[in-house]
Design an enzyme around this catalytic site. Structure first.
Site, PDB file in Angstrom:
ATOM      1  N   MET A  61       0.726  -1.128   0.139  1.00  0.00           N
ATOM      2  CA  MET A  61       0.037   0.172   0.079  1.00  0.00           C
ATOM      3  C   MET A  61       0.854   1.258  -0.060  1.00  0.00           C
ATOM      4  O   MET A  61       1.982   1.297  -0.372  1.00  0.00           O
ATOM      5  CB  MET A  61      -0.796  -0.074   1.352  1.00  0.00           C
ATOM      6  CG  MET A  61      -2.109  -0.864   1.099  1.00  0.00           C
ATOM      7  SD  MET A  61      -3.790  -0.417   0.717  1.00  0.00           S
ATOM      8  CE  MET A  61      -3.382   1.329   1.728  1.00  0.00           C
ATOM      9  N   THR A  73      -7.238  -0.641  -6.604  1.00  0.00           N
ATOM     10  CA  THR A  73      -5.691  -0.261  -7.058  1.00  0.00           C
ATOM     11  C   THR A  73      -4.760  -0.087  -5.816  1.00  0.00           C
ATOM     12  O   THR A  73      -5.516   0.264  -4.715  1.00  0.00           O
ATOM     13  CB  THR A  73      -5.863   1.163  -7.808  1.00  0.00           C
ATOM     14  OG1 THR A  73      -6.011   2.193  -6.993  1.00  0.00           O
ATOM     15  CG2 THR A  73      -6.813   0.917  -8.954  1.00  0.00           C
ATOM     16  N   ASP A  74      -3.826   0.083  -5.961  1.00  0.00           N
ATOM     17  CA  ASP A  74      -2.930   0.471  -5.175  1.00  0.00           C
ATOM     18  C   ASP A  74      -2.918   1.895  -5.015  1.00  0.00           C
ATOM     19  O   ASP A  74      -3.795   2.560  -6.008  1.00  0.00           O
ATOM     20  CB  ASP A  74      -1.429  -0.049  -5.143  1.00  0.00           C
ATOM     21  CG  ASP A  74      -0.786  -0.101  -3.891  1.00  0.00           C
ATOM     22  OD1 ASP A  74      -1.173   0.592  -2.589  1.00  0.00           O
ATOM     23  OD2 ASP A  74       0.217  -0.846  -3.651  1.00  0.00           O
ATOM     24  N   TYR A  75      -2.341   2.532  -3.888  1.00  0.00           N
ATOM     25  CA  TYR A  75      -2.508   3.959  -3.525  1.00  0.00           C
ATOM     26  C   TYR A  75      -1.996   4.846  -4.887  1.00  0.00           C
ATOM     27  O   TYR A  75      -1.117   4.825  -5.081  1.00  0.00           O
ATOM     28  CB  TYR A  75      -1.793   4.252  -2.407  1.00  0.00           C
ATOM     29  CG  TYR A  75      -1.906   5.719  -1.751  1.00  0.00           C
ATOM     30  CD1 TYR A  75      -2.562   5.709  -0.382  1.00  0.00           C
ATOM     31  CD2 TYR A  75      -1.506   6.799  -1.973  1.00  0.00           C
ATOM     32  CE1 TYR A  75      -2.774   6.754   0.151  1.00  0.00           C
ATOM     33  CE2 TYR A  75      -1.658   7.935  -1.487  1.00  0.00           C
ATOM     34  CZ  TYR A  75      -2.318   7.992  -0.214  1.00  0.00           C
ATOM     35  OH  TYR A  75      -2.467   9.201   0.607  1.00  0.00           O
ATOM     36  N   THR A  76      -3.298   5.381  -5.425  1.00  0.00           N
ATOM     37  CA  THR A  76      -2.731   6.543  -6.615  1.00  0.00           C
ATOM     38  C   THR A  76      -1.979   5.973  -7.631  1.00  0.00           C
ATOM     39  O   THR A  76      -1.631   6.606  -8.592  1.00  0.00           O
ATOM     40  CB  THR A  76      -2.057   7.796  -5.999  1.00  0.00           C
ATOM     41  OG1 THR A  76      -0.652   7.426  -5.524  1.00  0.00           O
ATOM     42  CG2 THR A  76      -2.883   8.585  -5.034  1.00  0.00           C
TER      43      THR A  76
END
Length: 783
Positions: A1, A318-321
Site C-alpha cells: 500500500m 488499485t494500490d494507492y494512487t
C-alpha cells in the site's frame, strides 16, 4: 500500500492453472512429447473451471436486491461506490478531512481506509446511512499485515516458521482484533515472490519460493476470511500486488519490471492463483508495469488472466494512487485517460487517486467507458458489502463492548509469542554456544536493538502500539534469567547510516563486555529500514554496528549475534567469528519473551530460511532455484577460469534457502521410491526416515526437492515440491513420505502451453536446498 500509511496446493498453484495437469486439448502439445503423449495429454485434460469459494454461492435474493439498488443509483452514486479515500490519524486521534466528509454525505465515496475503532467507524457509517439518499454502507479497509493490535513477527519471519497452522493463526487473531475495531477489509496478504533483498518490501512477503509462498498465501487468506464472510470476526482479504512487483529492477521500490511471460507464469503468478482458488475476496493491483503496461491498466492481467482464466469473483482495487501514476509512467496522457484505461482493463475501485470521482462520469457520457462496465464494477463492490451483512446491519462491526473484550486477549499475546519463537532461525551455533549455559552468571546485552520497543514490531505494524506494548529483549532476558544471573545493557552502537565511523558508546559497551561471561549483540536494521520505500544498495549492518561487533569479539568472550531485520543481511564476518547467530526478524509485541524462550533453551529453534542469504550484495539476485548455465562452475577443474564464477567470491550463498539449525541434530536415511517411474495418470511416493540423533526434542522441516533434467525449455537446478514439519524426541525416528504426480512437475513449456513433460528427474529429501542429505534418486515420467 502507500507511502502515506495505507498501505497453498502443490498441483493447483501454477498459472495454468488454466490448464491444470497436462496440456489443454485446444493448445499445442509439448515440444518433446511423442505423438502418443500428446494424445494422452488431450484425453486427461482438466477443463478450466471457475473458482467458486463458499462465499461466492449464487444468491437470488442478493442478486435481486443489488439489481434493484443499481437501478435506483445515479451515475455519480455509482462512481462513489468505486472510490476509496483515506481517513487520517492525528496525535489527537482519528480525523476526516472536511472535503471527504462532504463526499460521504453526497454519496461520492463508498469505502474508507485508515479508519478504525468501533466508535469512529460507527460515526462515519452513520454519516453514510443517515446522510445519503440510498443509505449504502461504507466499507472500511486497513493494512492489517502481521497483526492489528497484537503484533506478530513480520511476514517474512512468519514464513520462516514453515508452519502453516501458525501462519493461519496469526491471520485469524489479526482478523478478530481488526473486525472488533470496525474494520471489514485488510490489504493482505502480500504474495509477491521476491529474490532481491535490496527491495525493502521483501519483509512483507514469504520470500523467494513459489511453492512455499503459495502455501503461506493460502493460510493467510483462510485465517482472515474464515469459513463465513458474514461472521463478524472475519475480514475480507486482499491479495497483492498484482503482479510481479517483487521483480522490481535493482531492488528499487516502484521501479520498472522486465521479465518474460514464462517467468511471469511460472514464478510470479502462482501465489495469486492459489489465493483465488482459496476464495480471496479482493485483489490489489501493483505499482509496476508488466510488458510495458502499468498493472492498473493491464487488460491481460486484470481480465484475460484474473477473470477469464482464473474465474475470480471478487473486486479489484488499485494500490494507492496507482491510476494517477499511469501518467508519469508515460502510458496515459492525462488522468481522464488513465481512469478510462484502468476501468476498461478491469479495475473496480480507485484507491485515493480520486480519478474515477473526478473524471469517470464524463468518460461515460462521451462513450469512452460503457455504462455496463461501470455497473459491473459497482455490482462487485456491492456484493461484498452484502455478503459481509452490512446491508442488514451497517454497524455490526462497530461494537465497543466487543472491541474492549477482544483486543490484546491473553491467548492472542501467547499466540504471538509462540509464532515469534517458531519464526526464529538459528544460523550458527559453534560448540553449542546456545542455549545459554547455566554457568553464564553475567550476560552483557549490547546493541541498538537490545532495549528498543519501537523496533520490536517492525514495519506495517497497523494499530500496534510501538511505544509501550512491545516487550524488549532486555525485559525478556531479565524476566527469564535464572536466579543469580545478571543481565546488563549498553546500547554501544548505532544503526543510523550517518553514524558509520563513529565510536560513541563503544567504551561503555566494551567495559560491560569485559566483565561479563557472555555477550549478546542485538544488532540489525531500524524498523523503518525495511518495508515500503526502504530499498538499500548495501545489506551490511548499518551504522557502526559492525565495528563494535568486531571489538566485542576481540575481547575473547563468547559473542552471540541476535540479528533483527526485515531482509537477509550480509553477515559473513560474523559467521566466521561469532559463536552463534540467531535471526529473530522483528518478532512483534511479545519479542523479548520469545527471544528469551529461544536463547535460554525453553524453546528449541525450528525456523528455516524462506529466502537466501548472500555473502555479498554483488551476488544479488541469488536464489536457490536458479537455472544452470552452459558452463556451470561444477563442471570445471578447481580454479578453472572459463566457467560461470566470480573472481573474488564463491558462487554459493552464505545461508541457503530452507536452512536452519536446531539445538539437536537430525539424520536422513537414503530416499526410497514406491516405483522407478510413473505414467500420465500415475504417482510416485518418495520416503525417507528422519532420526533425532541429539539429546533434545526438536522440530525439523523435512523438504522435498525435484530437478527436471531435460526439458523443452531449460529447468531450474532444484524446485521445492513439498515439506512437512515434524517433532521428534531424542532417538526417535519417523518415516516422512511425499507423493508426486505428473501435474506437480508442470511448467510453461516451449510452446507456452502449461503441463508436464515425460523424461528423467532427480529427487532429494533434505534439510535444506542444496543440502543433499543423500545421493539423489532418479525416476522417470513416461508418456
Amino acid at each position: 500500500m502507500s507511502r502515506f500509511g495505507k498501505t497453498l496446493m502443490a498441483s493447483a498453484i501454477s498459472l495454468t492453472m488454466a490448464s491444470c495437469a497436462s496440456a489443454r486439448a485446444d493448445t499445442p502439445q509439448p515440444v518433446k512429447a511423442s505423438e502418443n503423449a500428446a494424445a494422452v495429454a488431450a484425453e486427461t485434460t482438466v477443463p478450466v473451471e471457475k473458482a467458486t469459494p463458499a462465499w461466492a454461492h449464487n444468491d437470488p435474493k442478493m442478486n435481486a436486491f443489488i439489481d434493484n439498488l443499481i437501478g435506483q443509483m445515479t451515475l455519480q452514486e455509482k462512481i462513489g461506490q468505486l472510490t476509496l479515500l483515506t481517513s487520517d490519524w492525528e496525535s489527537t486521534g482519528p480525523t476526516m478531512r472536511d472535503s471527504y466528509k462532504q463526499d460521504i454525505a453526497a454519496g461520492r465515496v463508498g469505502a474508507i481506509f485508515n479508519a478504525y475503532t468501533a466508535k469512529y467507524t460507527r460515526e462515519l457509517q452513520q454519516a453514510a446511512i443517515e446522510g445519503t439518499r440510498l443509505k449504502i454502507p461504507l466499507l472500511f479497509g486497513y493494512d492489517v499485515i502481521h497483526g492489528h493490535r497484537t503484533i506478530f513477527p513480520i511476514s517474512l519471519g512468519e514464513a520462516a516458521s514453515w508452519d502453516m497452522a501458525a501462519v493461519e493463526k496469526s491471520a485469524r487473531v489479526s482478523a478478530e482484533e481488526a473486525s472488533a475495531e470496525g474494520i471489514h477489509w485488510t490489504f493482505s496478504p502480500m504474495v509477491d515472490v521476491s529474490r532481491d533483498p535490496r527491495w525493502g518490501r521483501i519483509s512483507e512477503g514469504a520470500g523467494e519460493d513459489v511453492y512455499l509462498g503459495s502455501k503461506v498465501a493460502v493460510a493467510r487468506v483462510h485465517g482472515y476470511q474464515g469459513k463465513d464472510l458474514a461472521a463478524t470476526d472475519t475480514v475480507l482479504a486482499t491479495t497483492k500486488h498484482y503482479a510481479a512487483y517483487g521483480a522490481a529492477q535493482a531492488g528499487r521500490d516502484y521501479n520498472t519490471v522486465d521479465i518474460s511471460e514464462r517467468t511471469l507464469r511460472d514464478v510470479y503468478l502462482p501465489p495469486f492463483k492459489a489465493t483465488v482458488d482459496a476464495g480471496v475476496a479482493t485483489i490489489m493491483t501493483s505499482f509496476n508495469e508488466y510488458d510495458g503496461i502499468p498493472a492498473s491498466g493491464s487488460k491481460y492481467l486484470l481480465t484475460d488472466v484474473l477473470r477469464d482464466k482464473w474465474g475470480f469473483d471478487g473486486f479489484v482495487v488499485t494500490d494507492y494512487t496507482s491510476i494517477n501514476e499511469m501518467v508519469p509512467h508515460g502510458y496515459s496522457k492525462d488522468l481522464a485517460q488513465a481512469g478510462e484505461q484502468a476501468i476498461n482493463a478491469g479495475v473496480d475501485m480507485d484507491m485515493q487517486g480520486a480519478v474515477f470521482m473526478e473524471n469517470l462520469a464524463k468518460s461515460v457520457e462521451e462513450g469512452r467507458v460503457s455504462q455496463a462496465t461501470v455497473d459491473r464494477a459497482v455490482r462487485r463492490v456491492l456484493e461484498m458489502k452484502y455478503r459481509l451483512g452490512l446491508f442488514d446491519d451497517p454497524y455490526r462491526y462497530s461494537n465497543e463492548a466487543r472491541e474492549k473484550a477482544t483486543l490484546y486477549k491473553p491467548e492472542f499475546l501467547e499466540a504471538a509469542r509462540d509464532v515469534a519463537r517458531k519464526s526464529m532461525v538459528l544460523l550458527k551455533n559453534e560448540n553449542n554456544a546456545l542455549p545459554l549455559a547455566a554457568s553464564a552468571k553475567s550476560i552483557a546485552l549490547i546493541g541498538p536493538l537490545g532495549d528498543s520497543k519501537t523496533d520490536m514490531i517492525g514495519s506495517w505494524s497497523a494499530a500496534g502500539d510501538r511505544q509501550t506494548r512491545p516487550i524488549t529483549v532486555l525485559q525478556g532476558l531479565k524476566e527469564r534469567a535464572p536466579k543469580g544471573t545478571t543481565v546488563a545493557y549498553a546500547k554501544g552502537a548505532s544503526y543510523d547510516f550517518a553514524d558509520a565511523g563513529k565510536t560513541d558508546g563503544f567504551a561503555e559497551a566494551l567495559a560491560l563486555a569485559s566483565k561479563s561471561d557472555v555477550i549478546i549483540a542485538a544488532m540489525g536494521e531500524r524498523w523503518d529500514m525495511t518495508g515500503e520505500a526502504a530499498s538499500r544498495t548495501s545489506l551490511d549492518l548499518p551504522g557502526n554496528q559492525q565495528a563494535l561487533l568486531e571489538q566485542l569479539v576481540a575481547t575473547g568472550k563468547p559473542v552471540i549475534l541476535l540479528l533483527m531485520s526485515g531482509r537477509p543481511n550480509t553477515v559473513g564476518w560474523a559467521d566466521q567469528h561469532v559463536a552463534a547467530i540467531l535471526e529473530a526478524w522483528y518478532p512483534g509485541t511479545m519479542a523479548g519473551k520469545a527471544v528469551a524462550d529461544v536463547l535460554f533453551g525453553d524453546y528449541n529453534p525450528s525456523g528455516k530460511l524462506p529466502v537466501t542469504f548472500p555473502r555479498t550484495v554483488g551476488q544479488v539476485p541469488l536464489y536457490y532455484d536458479q537455472k544452470n548455465t552452459g558452463r556451470p562452475i561444477e563442471l570445471g577443474e578447481p580454479g578453472a577460469k572459463y566457467v560461470s564464477r566470480y573472481l573474488n567470491t564463491p558462487n554459493t550463498p552464505l545461508y541457503r534457502f530452507g536452512y536452519g539449525l536446531s539445538y539437536t541434530s537430525f539424520s536422513y536415511s537414503p530416499v526410497t521410491l514406491s516405483a522407478p517411474s510413473m505414467g500420465p495418470k500415475g504417482a510416485i511416493t518418495a520416503s525417507a526416515t528422519i532420526t533425532n540423533t541429539g539429546k533434545r526434542a526438536g522440530e525439523e522441516v523435512v523438504q522435498l526437492y525435484v530437478r527436471d533434467l531435460v526439458g523443452s525449455v531449460t529447468r531450474p537446478v532444484q524446485e521445492l515440491k513439498g515439506f512437512e514439519k515434524i517433532m521428534l524426541k531424542p532417538g526417535e525416528s519417523r518415516s516422512v513420505s511425499f507423493t508426486l504426480r505428473p501435474a506437480d512437475l508442470a511448467f510453461t513449456r516451449a510452446d507456452m502451453s502449461h503441463g508436464w513433460e515425460p523424461g528423467e528427474f532427480q529427487l532429494w529429501i533434505a534439510p535444506s536446498s542444496g543440502a543433499k542429505a543423500s545421493t539423489p534418486v532418479t525416476f522417470t515420467v513416461t508418456d
